[in-house]
Write a protein that holds these residues in place. Structure first.
Motif, mmCIF file in Angstrom:
data_model
loop_
_atom_site.group_PDB
_atom_site.id
_atom_site.type_symbol
_atom_site.label_atom_id
_atom_site.label_comp_id
_atom_site.label_asym_id
_atom_site.label_seq_id
_atom_site.Cartn_x
_atom_site.Cartn_y
_atom_site.Cartn_z
ATOM 1 N N UNK A 1 26.807 18.502 -17.866
ATOM 2 C CA UNK A 1 25.996 18.772 -19.051
ATOM 3 C C UNK A 1 26.302 17.672 -20.063
ATOM 4 N N UNK A 2 25.262 17.182 -20.723
ATOM 5 C CA UNK A 2 25.441 16.090 -21.678
ATOM 6 C C UNK A 2 25.510 16.553 -23.123
ATOM 7 N N UNK A 3 25.471 17.864 -23.344
ATOM 8 C CA UNK A 3 25.575 18.412 -24.701
ATOM 9 C C UNK A 3 26.052 19.856 -24.623
ATOM 10 N N UNK A 4 26.470 20.373 -25.773
ATOM 11 C CA UNK A 4 26.886 21.763 -25.832
ATOM 12 C C UNK A 4 25.751 22.715 -25.515
ATOM 13 N N UNK A 5 24.559 22.404 -26.021
ATOM 14 C CA UNK A 5 23.392 23.269 -25.752
ATOM 15 C C UNK A 5 23.056 23.302 -24.266
ATOM 16 N N UNK A 6 23.080 22.142 -23.641
ATOM 17 C CA UNK A 6 22.812 22.089 -22.205
ATOM 18 C C UNK A 6 23.880 22.864 -21.426
ATOM 19 N N UNK A 7 25.121 22.794 -21.884
ATOM 20 C CA UNK A 7 26.202 23.535 -21.220
ATOM 21 C C UNK A 7 25.950 25.037 -21.307
ATOM 22 N N UNK A 8 25.537 25.527 -22.477
ATOM 23 C CA UNK A 8 25.248 26.961 -22.622
ATOM 24 C C UNK A 8 24.099 27.389 -21.715
ATOM 25 N N UNK A 9 23.094 26.532 -21.574
ATOM 26 C CA UNK A 9 21.974 26.845 -20.674
ATOM 27 C C UNK A 9 22.461 26.917 -19.224
ATOM 28 N N UNK A 10 23.319 26.013 -18.842
ATOM 29 C CA UNK A 10 23.825 26.019 -17.463
ATOM 30 C C UNK A 10 24.734 27.217 -17.216
ATOM 31 N N UNK A 11 25.457 27.658 -18.238
ATOM 32 C CA UNK A 11 26.308 28.840 -18.104
ATOM 33 C C UNK A 11 25.492 30.108 -17.864
ATOM 34 N N UNK A 12 24.243 30.125 -18.298
ATOM 35 C CA UNK A 12 23.386 31.285 -18.059
ATOM 36 C C UNK A 12 22.964 31.371 -16.599
ATOM 37 N N UNK B 1 31.016 28.888 -13.842
ATOM 38 C CA UNK B 1 32.076 28.035 -13.278
ATOM 39 C C UNK B 1 33.428 28.728 -13.395
ATOM 40 N N UNK B 2 34.427 28.161 -12.759
ATOM 41 C CA UNK B 2 35.800 28.674 -12.870
ATOM 42 C C UNK B 2 36.514 28.079 -14.081
ATOM 43 N N UNK B 3 35.943 26.981 -14.640
ATOM 44 C CA UNK B 3 36.598 26.272 -15.734
ATOM 45 C C UNK B 3 35.602 25.344 -16.407
ATOM 46 N N UNK B 4 35.820 25.066 -17.691
ATOM 47 C CA UNK B 4 35.001 24.110 -18.442
ATOM 48 C C UNK B 4 35.912 22.993 -18.935
ATOM 49 N N UNK B 5 35.463 21.756 -18.774
ATOM 50 C CA UNK B 5 36.112 20.592 -19.385
ATOM 51 C C UNK B 5 35.077 20.005 -20.326
ATOM 52 N N UNK B 6 35.403 19.926 -21.621
ATOM 53 C CA UNK B 6 34.426 19.448 -22.594
ATOM 54 C C UNK B 6 35.020 18.429 -23.549
ATOM 55 N N UNK B 7 34.180 17.513 -23.962
ATOM 56 C CA UNK B 7 34.519 16.560 -25.011
ATOM 57 C C UNK B 7 34.354 17.271 -26.346
ATOM 58 N N UNK B 8 35.088 16.844 -27.356
ATOM 59 C CA UNK B 8 34.972 17.466 -28.663
ATOM 60 C C UNK B 8 33.777 16.896 -29.425
ATOM 61 N N UNK B 9 33.732 15.576 -29.561
ATOM 62 C CA UNK B 9 32.734 14.950 -30.421
ATOM 63 C C UNK B 9 31.465 14.651 -29.631
ATOM 64 N N UNK B 10 30.446 15.473 -29.890
ATOM 65 C CA UNK B 10 29.130 15.287 -29.275
ATOM 66 C C UNK B 10 28.084 15.549 -30.351
ATOM 67 N N UNK B 11 26.947 14.886 -30.266
ATOM 68 C CA UNK B 11 25.894 15.154 -31.254
ATOM 69 C C UNK B 11 25.323 16.562 -31.055
ATOM 70 N N UNK B 12 24.803 17.126 -32.129
ATOM 71 C CA UNK B 12 24.251 18.475 -32.049
ATOM 72 C C UNK B 12 25.377 19.491 -32.097
ATOM 73 N N UNK B 13 25.692 20.070 -30.969
ATOM 74 C CA UNK B 13 26.772 21.054 -30.882
ATOM 75 C C UNK B 13 28.017 20.372 -30.320
ATOM 76 N N UNK B 14 29.092 20.353 -31.100
ATOM 77 C CA UNK B 14 30.314 19.720 -30.611
ATOM 78 C C UNK B 14 31.077 20.663 -29.681
ATOM 79 N N UNK B 15 32.152 20.158 -29.106
ATOM 80 C CA UNK B 15 32.930 20.931 -28.146
ATOM 81 C C UNK B 15 33.579 22.166 -28.748
ATOM 82 N N UNK B 16 34.002 22.082 -30.014
ATOM 83 C CA UNK B 16 34.625 23.242 -30.665
ATOM 84 C C UNK B 16 33.618 24.376 -30.820
#
Length: 145
Positions: A31-42, A46-61
């Protein structure tokens, strides 16, 4: 092995981490963004998420906070990556924090440990077909008219 959701807006970071995770036998969902990650989670858990903190739009936090608000995902391990040091003034909603450039061997070991712990918890849960415990006792069918 297990599915890992990898979230980062930098294609080079995604590619490098995907190769490292797949070389350990994990299936990787990108996933290239937090929003895309939430869509994929629906669609896929997964068993685990690895995310970057600083992303445009929705950050990792913010992604972590939204994941923790969903009961089905609340105990999902999340590894946060950032070029900045971990903030001390917040109570973290992620499971582990790695400052970039992260030691890849330690990061992969952490991924494997968190997945193994999660699998151990899931295996201790009651199978779906087994009835839930009840304080009510079954009635003898011969007692009914």
């Amino acid at each position: 092995m297990s599915t890992v959701l990898l979230v980062d807006d930098d294609p080079e970071n995604l590619w490098a981490l995907q190769l490292a995770l797949e070389s350990c036998g994990h299936d990787v969902v990108l996933a290239e963004s937090g929003r895309e990650a939430l869509q994929k989670l629906q669609r896929q858990l997964p068993r685990l998420i690895v995310t970057d903190w600083e992303m445009p739009g929705m950050d990792g936090a913010e992604l972590c906070r939204r994941v923790r608000c969903q009961p089905a995902l609340a105990d999902l391990p999340i590894i946060m990556l950032s070029a900045r040091p971990e903030p001390e003034d917040r109570s973290p909603c992620w499971t582990a924090f790695f400052q970039k450039p992260a030691n890849l061997a330690v990061l992969l070991d952490s991924v494997n440990v968190f997945i193994a712990e999660r699998l151990a918890v899931v295996s201790r849960r009651r199978p779906i077909g087994e009835p839930a415990p009840s304080r009510l006792k079954p009635v003898d069918s011969r007692c009914w008219p």
